[in-house]
Design a protein around this motif. Structure first.
Motif, PDB file in Angstrom:
ATOM      1  N   VAL A 197       0.852  -1.185   0.000  1.00 26.41           N
ATOM      2  CA  VAL A 197       0.000   0.000   0.000  1.00 26.41           C
ATOM      3  C   VAL A 197       0.889   1.237   0.000  1.00 26.41           C
TER       4      VAL A 197
ATOM      5  N   ASP B  64      -2.107   4.037  -4.082  1.00 25.78           N
ATOM      6  CA  ASP B  64      -3.232   3.133  -3.821  1.00 25.78           C
ATOM      7  C   ASP B  64      -4.384   3.880  -3.161  1.00 25.78           C
TER       8      ASP B  64
ATOM      9  N   TYR C 201      -8.780  -5.578  -0.943  1.00 22.48           N
ATOM     10  CA  TYR C 201      -8.253  -4.751  -2.027  1.00 22.48           C
ATOM     11  C   TYR C 201      -7.351  -5.507  -3.004  1.00 22.48           C
ATOM     12  N   LYS C 202      -6.344  -6.216  -2.495  1.00 25.85           N
ATOM     13  CA  LYS C 202      -5.367  -6.888  -3.360  1.00 25.85           C
ATOM     14  C   LYS C 202      -5.232  -8.359  -2.997  1.00 25.85           C
TER      15      LYS C 202
ATOM     16  N   ALA D  18      -7.568  -5.290  -7.252  1.00 20.38           N
ATOM     17  CA  ALA D  18      -6.235  -5.303  -7.855  1.00 20.38           C
ATOM     18  C   ALA D  18      -5.679  -6.716  -7.791  1.00 20.38           C
TER      19      ALA D  18
ATOM     20  N   LEU E 134       0.872  -0.804  -7.540  1.00 16.96           N
ATOM     21  CA  LEU E 134      -0.408  -0.647  -8.233  1.00 16.96           C
ATOM     22  C   LEU E 134      -0.249  -0.711  -9.739  1.00 16.96           C
TER      23      LEU E 134
ATOM     24  N   CYS F 173      -0.442  -4.207 -11.158  1.00 20.17           N
ATOM     25  CA  CYS F 173      -1.637  -5.011 -10.922  1.00 20.17           C
ATOM     26  C   CYS F 173      -2.617  -4.883 -12.083  1.00 20.17           C
TER      27      CYS F 173
END
Length: 662
Positions: free
Chosen positions: A99, A103, A329-330, A339, A379, A382
């Motif tokens: 992060v 992000d 989130y990821k 992502a 990011l 991704c």
């Protein structure tokens, strides 16, 4: 949260019919008012958030680690793989890349208004009365970014001392020792007191999520859960009268019997929901809890399902004024996150070794694989799942079919690139949501590739446009495609398909009008043996329209829809050119339309046939523009006179007379 081991709750529609509620970042602290959360101006707030799961509390399933793993066992695996020093270097890069400010900016730009940060107690205080600044520095950075981009930050104790549940998600070792060892409880209480001291005056903090997903031993329940929450509350209120405390029920935040009555005038009941149905009945007991205690609800965690499922969940809870935070989130190589992080060849070798498929790779491969894993977290590395974002946040998701990609006609359309939108809006599929418990979870995208709707998409050996195709088709299913027809005229339709045993068929509509009737698509002898079949001709009008592809007969695999202009077959590339102003005193604007991505040569000649200016442009489908500024190729001003402009698209040459007046 490693949801595959849980029995969780929820499913709805995404309507955002709460026009009276604020979704933005208000002034002052978030507070509670009866059954609502309000901002400092007294406006009702619907929290629409995303969790940063996997960052400070790594979970094995997020990284495709065989057999999953807790934060502790994952670190042990990595130390055994590359040694302590290399493991430390990996974790430093991992935590730095997971992060960053970019992000947080992206999360705000997409439309979220809050973030939930899962914390591991060891990042703040590895042992009682010992505090390390590293974890607080991470929180401080996140606070500054959230403040900059106007997001609320909710701090979540995701892994408490001793483990609040016996599972990997709490970094426990089979026993929830938070509940059986008093020293662990005292340690947790002190940590929350330290957090309250440091952040009591920070308005960006939306509140404190005290104990994530408690699962108490069999001889205990919400009585003990309430007592610990109350002790934490008392410690926090010594230093902080400003922030909401979020109180979680037993059994993964789903059971609240015995937690009442409310024990703070600024608290919220935090519940979680996974895998089960999406009806009002699944949350009625929670609505009763809220009304009986005059205390707000917050859906602190849900996700890991299909777009349709959680869009319906959001519709359900928001219709009752309840905010939410989506998980997560990821993750690595998945369709169920925003992502998706790529898995490199070296990292896959590590995963294969851990799965027992291959011998241990070399130290160089292992170190490279881990560092590539961490680098992939940035990011920009991704793959962003636009369908996931749309299903979570876009008001139009359940109402209209919107383009997933820009489809120009003539052109080729990958069948997997159907429009964004909900079931019955952009697509129809009979098996559209993933529900169930444990090994009984089923539904959604059977091919588990590319997108997270009901449409079944699998990897394809044909990589034209994208390396995916649509399969497992059933009669009556459909997909919509918003297309931009560049020129009115007759078009020829072809389909690239495969089938191992059965002849399939599709029907194509433009709006409500059937333009291509069912035509047999051949048996090709295998699901990855592709054949192009011309299925008919139809007239298409210029402009945006929706094409619907309906499955007429099942068990056909669909790769490409080709739509060719009959005029283009005869050489048409560029058309509708305009040149103005003519005469001109300064600059000449050249506008034209093109059917394809193509290279066009422009040149201007004087009356003696000498070329004075030339340029080459890569034209895109649709409208294009080139400007001549009245100078030669060397930049010198051209004198008044008669000149000739040529446009050459390699198939035909257009010539126009122009007049320049100085």
């Amino acid at each position: 949260t490693f949801v595959f081991t849980k029995n969780k709750i929820i499913n709805l529609h995404f309507v955002l019919l709460v026009i009276s509620f604020s979704s933005g970042f208000g002034q002052g602290y978030l507070q509670t008012s009866n059954t609502n959360i309000i901002d400092g101006n007294g406006n009702k707030v619907i929290l629409r958030g995303v969790a940063l799961g996997g960052w400070l509390v790594p979970e094995g399933y997020m990284f495709q680690i065989p057999g999953s793993g807790s934060p502790t066992t994952i670190r042990e695996k990595i130390v055994n793989l590359v040694g302590e020093n290399s493991a430390n270097e990996f974790y430093e890069k991992f935590e730095q890349n997971y992060v960053q400010e970019q992000d947080i900016k992206a999360i705000a730009d997409w439309g979220f208004n809050s973030i939930r940060l899962p914390l591991h107690y060891k990042f703040l205080s590895p042992s009682k009365d010992v505090y390390i600044e590293k974890g607080f520095t991470i929180i401080d950075s996140l606070v500054s970014w959230c403040k900059k981009y106007k997001l609320y930050l909710i701090l979540d104790m995701h892994a408490a001392p001793g483990g609040q549940s016996p599972g990997e998600i709490a970094d426990a070792h089979g026993v929830a020792e938070l509940w059986t060892i008093k020293e662990n409880q005292d340690h947790l209480i002190d940590i929350w007191g330290e957090i309250a001291k440091r952040y009591s005056n920070e308005k960006t903090i939306g509140g404190y999520d005290l104990i994530n997903e408690p699962v108490l031993p069999n001889n205990m329940g919400n009585k003990e859960n309430r007592n610990l929450h109350l002790r934490i509350r008392n410690q926090i209120r010594k230093y902080d009268q400003n922030h909401i405390i979020f109180v979680n029920g037993n059994w993964y935040s789903t059971s609240f019997g015995g937690l009442t009555p409310a024990f703070d005038n600024n608290m919220v009941w935090a519940f979680h929901k996974y895998w089960n149905d999406v009806t009002i009945g699944t949350i009625q007991y929670l609505l009763n809890l809220s009304n009986q205690t005059n205390t707000p609800l917050w859906l602190g965690e849900f996700g890991e399902n299909s777009n349709e499922w959680w869009a319906r969940v959001i519709d359900l809870v928001e219709s009752k004024g309840i905010g939410w935070n989506w998980w997560t989130y990821k993750k690595y190589d998945t369709i169920t996150t925003i992502a998706s992080v790529p898995i490199t060849k070296n990292y896959q070798a590590i995963l294969d070794y851990w799965a027992g498929k291959i011998p241990k790779p070399s130290q160089a491969v292992n170190v490279s694989g881990l560092m590539e894993m961490a680098e992939g977290l940035l990011l920009e590395n991704c793959e962003i799942r636009r369908g996931v974002i749309s299903s979570l946040l876009e008001k139009s998701y359940r109402k209209e079919s919107r383009p997933f990609k820009n489809h120009f006609i003539p052109g080729e359309i990958a069948f997997a690139d159907y429009d964004l939108g909900a079931l019955g809006v952009s697509y129809m599929d009979y098996d559209y949501m993933r529900t169930g418990v444990g090994d009984q979870i089923s539904g959604g995208n059977s091919g588990w590739s590319y997108r997270n709707d009901g449409v079944d998409i699998e990897s394809s050996n044909d990589t034209t446009i994208i390396p995916y195709s649509v399969g497992w088709t059933q009669a009556g299913e459909f997909m919509n495609y918003t297309v931009n027809v560049l020129k009115s005229g007759d078009y020829t339709f072809s389909v690239r398909s495969s089938s191992s045993a059965n002849q399939g068929a599709i029907v194509i509509y433009s709006g409500q009008e059937k333009i291509i009737d069912a035509v047999n698509l051949p048996v090709t002898g295998g699901n990855q043996i592709w054949i192009d079949t011309e299925i008919g001709e139809a007239y298409l009008s210029k402009g945006l329209q929706t094409l619907k592809v309906l499955i007429g007969r099942p068990e056909v695999n669909l790769k490409l829809l080709k739509i060719e202009s009959n005029e283009a077959k005869n050489g048409l590339i560029s058309f509708n050119h305009q040149i103005y102003p003519n005469p001109t005193s300064n600059q000449l604007i050249i506008e034209y339309e093109s059917l394809f991505n193509t290279q066009i040569n422009f040149a201007i000649y004087n009356i003696n046939g000498q070329k004075i200016w030339a340029t080459v442009r890569r034209s895109k489908p649709g409208k294009n523009q080139v400007i001549w500024s009245g100078t030669s190729s060397k930049g010198r001003q051209v004198s008044s006179g008669i000149y000739f402009l040529t446009l050459d698209d390699s198939n035909k040459t257009i010539q126009e007379k122009i007049t320049l007046i100085r």
